[in-house]
Scaffold this motif. Sequence first.
Motif, PDB file in Angstrom:
ATOM      1  N   ALA A   1       0.838  -1.204   0.000  1.00 12.67           N
ATOM      2  CA  ALA A   1       0.000   0.000   0.000  1.00 12.67           C
ATOM      3  C   ALA A   1       0.872   1.253   0.000  1.00 12.67           C
ATOM      4  O   ALA A   1       0.581   2.231  -0.712  1.00 12.67           O
ATOM      5  N   GLN A   2       1.950   1.236   0.787  1.00 14.12           N
ATOM      6  CA  GLN A   2       2.852   2.383   0.836  1.00 14.12           C
ATOM      7  C   GLN A   2       3.574   2.567  -0.499  1.00 14.12           C
ATOM      8  O   GLN A   2       3.770   3.698  -0.970  1.00 14.12           O
ATOM      9  N   VAL A   3       3.977   1.459  -1.099  1.00 14.82           N
ATOM     10  CA  VAL A   3       4.667   1.516  -2.389  1.00 14.82           C
ATOM     11  C   VAL A   3       3.750   2.086  -3.470  1.00 14.82           C
ATOM     12  O   VAL A   3       4.156   2.957  -4.253  1.00 14.82           O
ATOM     13  N   ILE A   4       2.504   1.630  -3.512  1.00 15.67           N
ATOM     14  CA  ILE A   4       1.564   2.107  -4.523  1.00 15.67           C
ATOM     15  C   ILE A   4       1.340   3.602  -4.390  1.00 15.67           C
ATOM     16  O   ILE A   4       1.353   4.348  -5.385  1.00 15.67           O
ATOM     17  N   ASN A   5       1.139   4.066  -3.166  1.00 16.69           N
ATOM     18  CA  ASN A   5       0.946   5.505  -2.952  1.00 16.69           C
ATOM     19  C   ASN A   5       2.157   6.304  -3.433  1.00 16.69           C
ATOM     20  O   ASN A   5       2.021   7.357  -4.071  1.00 16.69           O
ATOM     21  N   ALA A   6       3.340   5.808  -3.132  1.00 14.86           N
ATOM     22  CA  ALA A   6       4.551   6.518  -3.538  1.00 14.86           C
ATOM     23  C   ALA A   6       4.725   6.519  -5.047  1.00 14.86           C
ATOM     24  O   ALA A   6       5.167   7.521  -5.636  1.00 14.86           O
ATOM     25  N   LEU A   7       4.392   5.418  -5.708  1.00  7.54           N
ATOM     26  CA  LEU A   7       4.519   5.356  -7.167  1.00  7.54           C
ATOM     27  C   LEU A   7       3.640   6.402  -7.844  1.00  7.54           C
ATOM     28  O   LEU A   7       4.005   6.971  -8.873  1.00  7.54           O
ATOM     29  N   GLN A   8       2.467   6.668  -7.272  1.00 10.23           N
ATOM     30  CA  GLN A   8       1.568   7.639  -7.874  1.00 10.23           C
ATOM     31  C   GLN A   8       2.078   9.071  -7.718  1.00 10.23           C
ATOM     32  O   GLN A   8       1.573   9.989  -8.361  1.00 10.23           O
ATOM     33  N   SER A   9       3.083   9.268  -6.869  1.00  9.76           N
ATOM     34  CA  SER A   9       3.652  10.608  -6.708  1.00  9.76           C
ATOM     35  C   SER A   9       4.660  10.947  -7.802  1.00  9.76           C
ATOM     36  O   SER A   9       5.045  12.108  -7.946  1.00  9.76           O
ATOM     37  N   ILE A  10       5.100   9.941  -8.562  1.00  3.19           N
ATOM     38  CA  ILE A  10       6.129  10.190  -9.578  1.00  3.19           C
ATOM     39  C   ILE A  10       5.646  11.198 -10.610  1.00  3.19           C
ATOM     40  O   ILE A  10       6.324  12.183 -10.917  1.00  3.19           O
ATOM     41  N   VAL A  11       4.441  10.973 -11.156  1.00  2.00           N
ATOM     42  CA  VAL A  11       3.920  11.862 -12.190  1.00  2.00           C
ATOM     43  C   VAL A  11       3.588  13.228 -11.616  1.00  2.00           C
ATOM     44  O   VAL A  11       3.879  14.267 -12.224  1.00  2.00           O
ATOM     45  N   SER A  12       2.996  13.258 -10.414  1.00  5.41           N
ATOM     46  CA  SER A  12       2.544  14.537  -9.852  1.00  5.41           C
ATOM     47  C   SER A  12       3.668  15.375  -9.250  1.00  5.41           C
ATOM     48  O   SER A  12       3.549  16.592  -9.155  1.00  5.41           O
ATOM     49  N   ARG A  13       4.775  14.726  -8.829  1.00  3.35           N
ATOM     50  CA  ARG A  13       5.804  15.466  -8.108  1.00  3.35           C
ATOM     51  C   ARG A  13       7.217  15.368  -8.691  1.00  3.35           C
ATOM     52  O   ARG A  13       8.094  16.117  -8.296  1.00  3.35           O
ATOM     53  N   ASN A  14       7.450  14.468  -9.607  1.00  5.95           N
ATOM     54  CA  ASN A  14       8.796  14.326 -10.173  1.00  5.95           C
ATOM     55  C   ASN A  14       8.880  14.698 -11.648  1.00  5.95           C
ATOM     56  O   ASN A  14       9.962  14.837 -12.195  1.00  5.95           O
TER      57      ASN A  14
END
Length: 391
Positions: A213-226
Amino acid sequence: MDNILNKSKDIKDWLIKVRRDFHICPELGMEEFKTSEKICNLLDEMGIEYQRGVANTGVVGLIKGAEKGKTVALRADMDALPILEKNDVSYKSKVDGKMHACGHDAHMTILLGTAKILNEIKGDIKGNIKLIFQPAEETVGGAQPMIEAGVMENPKVDAIFGLHVAPEIPVGKIGIKYDKMNASSDTLNIKILGESTHGAYPQSGIDSIMITAQVINALQSIVSRNISPVDSAVVSLGTINGGTQHNIIANSVQIRGTLRTLTPKTREMALSRIQNIVEGIPRTLGGRGEFIREEGYAALINHDDMVDLVKHNGEKLLGEENIIIINEPSLGVEDFAYFLNKAKGAYYRLGCRNEENGIIYDGHHDRFNIDEDCLPIGVAMQVSNVIKFLK
């Protein structure tokens, strides 16, 4: 230009017959044996030399002009899709569960029609024309194997053009896109490892589902924040599997997804972030993460001067009002990209939509069809592109 368009319209009945013959007998990627044979038979009738069996089922024809000069290539994909056709037409697929639902039957027909006209006027041509009939665009990607087999050499290809029928564009129009047109793709294989225990005593194990669950949430930050807001990318996770029973802490979870990007720089950055997230977060929570990337297609990036050439020809043939400038790239993929990495060129969209006749369905739909008036237009465009480039 009028002469080219008239010549193309003169063979419309022949084009329709050829296209419907392909449509009736669709074959999947790397299984296009009958399709290949039909192409070779038609090239034989035209007296065009060719090589068959390239990258398994591919065919490469060659038209030599009267004088030496540059070499321009044209590409058509050959494969169909595993779809049961629901169109009620006389040329409906006769192969159960297989259908030309993406217009590759039209692409092959247009290339053959282009070859027919160019072969008739080869005495006035300075240079060569390669005809590339490519297998497996929908599956394993036949472009790269054909390149590895040498289709861009002997003679070396100086420019290449390709087209795709476009059910979103009315027949009689074309769509062109400068620079980035289609995304690259990568399949993401992720495994999160923990340690199983009784669900009543979670402190005795390592919960791979919680870590996931933590990994999935972090992966979704790639497009929005990186990734820059003016760039485009997609990280989509399509499947997740883990655990064996409701009261057992799962010891492993597997995830599969896709990454789509438009530039090599963004692609490499996103892959690096995915690897760091998948390996780093589980480590901090006592587990372990593994990431395996399956490399997909490269991004399709058109060469602007070649798009200008297509635009010029389209305006002369169809009128300025029938040229649509596509502003946004597609995050879908297209392995024509590999040819553009070897030679300059352009890929463009050929309108085939006709709402009055119910031709409105997108590619990969079981009711996909084309307005066959697009066939001579596609031929005229490709003939014009060849002549304009070689001049």
